[in-house]
Design a protein around this motif. Structure first.
Motif, short mmCIF file in Angstrom:
data_model
loop_
_atom_site.label_atom_id
_atom_site.label_comp_id
_atom_site.label_asym_id
_atom_site.label_seq_id
_atom_site.Cartn_x
_atom_site.Cartn_y
_atom_site.Cartn_z
N PHE A 160 39.10 48.64 35.63
CA PHE A 160 38.71 47.50 36.46
C PHE A 160 37.64 47.91 37.47
O PHE A 160 36.69 47.16 37.73
N ALA A 161 37.78 49.11 38.02
CA ALA A 161 36.78 49.59 38.97
C ALA A 161 35.46 49.93 38.27
O ALA A 161 34.38 49.67 38.82
N SER B 52 36.43 33.84 42.19
CA SER B 52 35.94 34.18 43.52
C SER B 52 35.66 32.93 44.34
O SER B 52 35.94 32.89 45.55
N LEU C 97 43.60 50.13 36.08
CA LEU C 97 43.00 50.19 37.42
C LEU C 97 41.64 50.87 37.39
O LEU C 97 40.67 50.41 38.01
N LEU D 135 42.51 40.73 39.39
CA LEU D 135 43.02 41.72 38.44
C LEU D 135 44.29 41.23 37.76
O LEU D 135 44.41 41.29 36.53
N TRP D 136 45.26 40.72 38.55
CA TRP D 136 46.56 40.39 37.99
C TRP D 136 46.66 38.96 37.47
O TRP D 136 47.52 38.66 36.64
N ARG D 137 45.79 38.05 37.94
CA ARG D 137 45.87 36.66 37.50
C ARG D 137 44.82 36.30 36.45
O ARG D 137 45.00 35.32 35.73
N SER E 282 41.19 37.10 45.77
CA SER E 282 40.78 38.46 46.11
C SER E 282 40.69 39.29 44.84
O SER E 282 41.03 38.84 43.74
N ARG E 283 40.23 40.55 44.99
CA ARG E 283 40.12 41.41 43.81
C ARG E 283 41.50 41.70 43.20
O ARG E 283 41.62 41.82 41.99
N ARG E 284 42.50 41.81 44.04
CA ARG E 284 43.85 42.04 43.52
C ARG E 284 44.33 40.85 42.70
O ARG E 284 44.92 41.03 41.62
N HIS E 285 44.08 39.64 43.18
CA HIS E 285 44.48 38.45 42.43
C HIS E 285 43.64 38.30 41.15
O HIS E 285 44.16 37.83 40.12
N TYR F 65 44.32 40.78 33.76
CA TYR F 65 45.51 41.27 33.06
C TYR F 65 46.00 40.34 31.95
O TYR F 65 46.29 40.80 30.84
#
Length: 299
Positions: free
Chosen positions: A117-118, A197, A114, A207-209, A202-205, A212
């Protein structure tokens, strides 16, 4: 009459000048033999302590005093293993080490991802300064942190609790993981991020899709290293886990040592019991570690 076309035989294509014969590839240069000899010598030096631990773990004190530490035991002597197992309640210490090391490894890897990523992709303000501060914090010796952390955990009521050690090591390991992953994610392909994008992610997707799955081999390597590093820690668990029910395996081994007397065979047996769990863990995740290290070397 129709004239038959005569095909002239073509000469074989000349061999390329840059190719080397097959036999030449298998020949080793003197430098290769030197590197191989140094590697074998280093492996022997590393293996000697483990061999001594195994030899002296199954040797009686009387035989150790007579033959010394370098000779193999004449018969298997298991009283040292049984004495350590019963004296320190080894299953309890083993469970404490597993809980602490496993929790620290999972939490530190998650927080490192996390944070990185930031810093690496989010491009927060003052990114360079934050990375430098994290690097400096990672370089501080543990002795400097003992008194402030002791005072803080005494005030919040977490002293002599497994959570105190878990929190401390999570922050320490997370500092290194954030520094490493932020450098990795700083070179992340921007085309993938822009494509995600444009698809409305989104940023969450993202990160995890996207992030990660690509960084999963690196995260697996960090997970293995964090587990082993935390398992072998001694000073902080010794300071913050004073009761016998909360101690870890490395701290329990010191219970066999006195001021003027030390049972070498029982101490070797305790070291062997403390080594076996990490060895099993390393053998289970050996392929994961190898794939994670070589993932960035092969495109």
């Amino acid at each position: 009459m129709a004239r038959a076309d005569v095909l002239e035989p073509t000469a074989p294509a000349p061999a390329s000048r840059g190719r080397t014969p097959r036999g030449a590839r298998s020949r080793r240069r003197p430098a290769d033999w030197i590197v191989l000899a140094v590697a074998v010598l280093a492996a022997v030096v590393i293996a000697v302590p483990f061999v001594l631990i195994v030899l002296n773990s199954f040797k009686s004190p009387a035989e150790y005093n007579t033959t010394g530490p370098l000779t193999p035991p004449s018969e298997l002597y298991t009283d040292g293993l049984v004495a350590f197992w019963e004296r320190v309640n080894f299953p309890e210490k083993l469970w404490n080490s597993i809980i602490i090391s496993g929790s620290v490894a999972v939490l530190a890897v998650g927080l490192s991802l996390l944070n990185a990523f930031a810093l690496g992709i989010g491009r927060v303000r003052g990114r360079t300064s934050i990375v430098v501060v994290i690097l400096l914090a990672n370089m501080l010796p543990q002795e400097v942190l003992l008194y402030p952390l002791y005072f803080m955990f005494r005030e919040v009521g977490l002293y002599d609790s497994l959570w105190s050690v878990i929190i401390i090591f999570t922050v320490i390991q997370c500092a290194f993981g954030t520094y490493l992953l932020s450098a990795v994610l700083g070179t992340f392909p921007k085309e993938l991020l822009e494509a995600a994008s444009l698809d409305g992610a989104s940023r969450r997707h993202i990160l995890w899709r996207v992030v990660y799955p690509i960084t999963r081999p690196t995260l697996a390597v960090l997970l293995i290293f964090f587990f082993i590093w935390t398992w072998n820690e001694f000073l902080i668990p010794l300071t913050f886990l004073v009761s016998g029910a909360n101690q870890t395996v490395p701290v329990a081994i010191t219970a066999l040592q006195g001021d003027r007397l030390m049972d070498v065979t029982t101490t070797s047996a305790s070291a062997l019991l403390g080594l076996i769990p990490t060895l099993i863990f390393f053998l289970i995740f050996q392929r994961t570690l190898t794939r994670g290290i070589t993932a960035g070397a092969v495109k």
